[in-house]
Design an enzyme around this catalytic site. Structure first.
Site: not given
Ligand code: ADP
Ligand code: MG
Length: 531
Positions: A61, A94-95, A384
């Site tokens: 995270d 956040t990322t 979350d």
């Molecule tokens: P953040 O801290 O920004 O939420 P995450 O590590 O949670 O970062 O990643 C979020 C991103 O991952 C989002 O853009 C989401 O759409 C993408 N994501 C999640 N599951 C999938 C998937 N199965 N295929 C493609 N992208 C995905």
């Protein structure tokens, strides 16, 4: 003359100006984003955070990594603030936010090197943000129940074991449903649901129960272990004899004085209990202690009592029962009483637990599992999930995930930029490229070739629209609604505004003054020379 005044005033500071300041700030932002970019997305890697005492936390995270890191550069701190604000308001993205700020800054620096003035870049970024937000609203769809489950599932991807995420996600959606419609600020979903850890069973036995459940038993075991339908009084203090201030002393000349002192204390306690009983309380819950004398008086009058509740538990109980906490028993009025529907005690893992239910909102997530690490992981997943699920109830818009919306916005902004005659056009294009970093990094983290992914995504979106994205689980481009990869609109919009705002405030800085007394003043000399 004015110049010399400045020189004198700035004697104790190190100073970087103009482009060197920007170079230095962009470098700080880039290295911060570099530290978390590999965690982005479902295939992102984990980071192990090790505390001074050697304890470790494994997480992917972004905000947890940043908030735990010891970052000193002021620009880096601005990025961390942007990410914390994203976490507070949207609980996700956040990322993405930090990566966007850093990409926007790197592209801005390129423009400055080409001779574009920072104020033009700021204006271009503002225009781009406004247009992007409009486009986001246009593309978004309203989520129904199925989409809500998919959004929560997407937000939990890569956060832990998938069957655990599935279970906790369902519980979070159930809990969010119950508090839907209730007003109460950014932290409502944290206040209304208590997290209780129980050292027993498997984490897959985690459940959500109605009311407040906590590790407590009644003060007097001769009072009944359970009861139904009754009045509850909450005291945000204690039922104890008045305390002497620490430096007071009583000089006892004869035993009569001491006796009288005790008599008075006993009288005061009796008066309190009589009052509680006279207004019709059946259950009394107290934040501080309850005196032994008071305990037996309460039992005599058929009142069950609990003591030493945490403030958060009292607040939750107040919401569940409709009671109003008062500081002193004597100031209790009938209208301060609340009503509970059920109170029961149960021994779990050899310790006594109490559950109090009522008609108001309030639940407890009973997190089971053998080790603190697994229970805490379950709680983080729940936090979350409910953060997103709860906000979806009032802001139901959803967007294609997997960076599809960012890829689409980039294409959209590129064609939109042509409508701007001025130099801002270049800034809008730079902004568009920054947005494209999201699908690029998602692909990269999944071991894909980012250039290929962007090219094929762009071609497919051109043909079939914004909802086509790259499904990382299947490794193909697909309609994100059908694939069930959805991001909430409020997460995306807030991340766009927050990152643009942070980038702009850094671009505007043209003078950095470091107080020389600060031993952590970075060595910027080499950076200044670089340009
Ligand atoms: P953040 O801290 O920004 O939420 P995450 O590590 O949670 O970062 O990643 C979020 C991103 O991952 C989002 O853009 C989401 O759409 C993408 N994501 C999640 N599951 C999938 C998937 N199965 N295929 C493609 N992208 C995905
Ligand atoms: Mg996320």
């Amino acid at each position: 003359m004015v110049e010399t005044d400045h020189e004198v005033a700035l004697e104790d500071t190190d100073r970087i100006q103009g482009r060197a300041a920007l170079v230095n700030n962009v470098r700080a932002a880039t290295s911060l984003a570099g530290a978390i970019r590999s965690t982005l997305g479902p295939k992102g890697l984990d980071k192990m955070l090790v505390e001074d005492d050697g304890s470790a936390l494994v997480t992917n995270d972004g905000v947890t990594v940043l908030e735990t890191a010891n970052v000193e550069h002021p620009t880096a701190r601005m990025l961390i603030d942007a990410s914390s604000s994203q976490d507070r308001v949207a609980r996700d993205g956040t990322t993405t936010t930090v990566i966007l700020v850093s990409e926007m800054l790197q592209n801005a620096l390129e423009l400055v090197r080409m001779g574009i003035h920072p104020s033009i870049i700021v204006k271009g970024y503002d225009i781009a943000l406004e247009e992007a937000l409009c486009e986001v609203r246009r593309v978004s769809k309203e989520s129904g129940n199925i989409q809500k489950v998919q959004v929560v599932r997407t937000s939990l991807q890569g956060k832990g074991d998938s069957s655990l995420c599935e279970l906790i996600g369902e519980l979070a959606i159930k809990a969010a449903q119950k508090i839907a419609g209730e007003q109460g600020g950014d932290n409502l979903e944290r206040m209304r649901i208590k997290r209780l850890q129980v050292r027993q069973g498997s984490v897959m036995d985690t459940t959500l129960v109605d009311g407040l459940m906590l590790l407590k038993s009644r003060v007097d075991f001769s009072s009944p272990a359970s009861s139904e339908r009754g009045n509850v009084a909450i005291i945000d203090g204690g039922i104890e004899p008045p305390k002497l201030s620490t430096n007071a002393s009583i000089e006892v000349q004869n035993t009569g004085v001491l006796k009288e002192f005790h008599e008075r204390a006993r009288d005061s306690i009796r008066k309190k209990i009589d009052h509680i009983s006279s207004i019709g309380a059946d259950l009394v819950v107290v934040r501080d202690g309850i005196d032994d004398e008071a305990i037996s008086l309460l039992t005599e009058r058929g009142i069950t009592a609990y003591r030493r509740f945490e403030r958060a538990d009292l607040d939750l109980l107040a919401n569940i029962t409709g009671a109003r906490a008062v500081r002193d028993a004597l100031s209790l009025r009938v209208e301060d009483l609340g009503s509970f529907s059920k109170r029961s005690e149960e021994t779990i893992a050899e310790v006594s637990h109490t559950q109090i239910e009522g008609d108001g909102n309030g639940m407890t997530l009973v997190v089971k599992g053998a080790t603190p690490a697994i229970r805490e992981e379950a709680i983080r997943i729940f936090d979350d999930a409910i953060g997103v699920a709860h906000r979806l109830n009032s802001k139901p818009g959803v967007l294609p995930g997997g960076g599809a919306i960012h890829a689409h916005l980039a294409r959209h902004l590129r064609s939109f930029s042509n409508t701007n005659p001025g130099r801002e056009q270049l800034a809008i294009e730079a902004y568009a490229s920054a947005l494209e970093s999201i699908p690029r990094i998602l692909a990269e983290n999944a071991g894909r070739d980012p250039v290929d992914v962007i090219l094929s995504l762009s071609a497919d979106q051109n043909e079939s629209g914004a909802w086509i994205g790259f499904d990382l689980n299947k490794g193909v481009n697909a309609d994100m609604e059908e694939a069930g990869v959805l991001d909430p609109e409020f997460v995306v919009s807030h991340s766009l505004s927050g990152s643009t705002e942070a980038a702009i405030s850094v671009i505007r800085i043209d003078d950095v003054l470091w107080a020389r007394t600060d031993p952590s003043t970075p060595n910027w000399e080499e950076e200044e020379g670089e340009d």
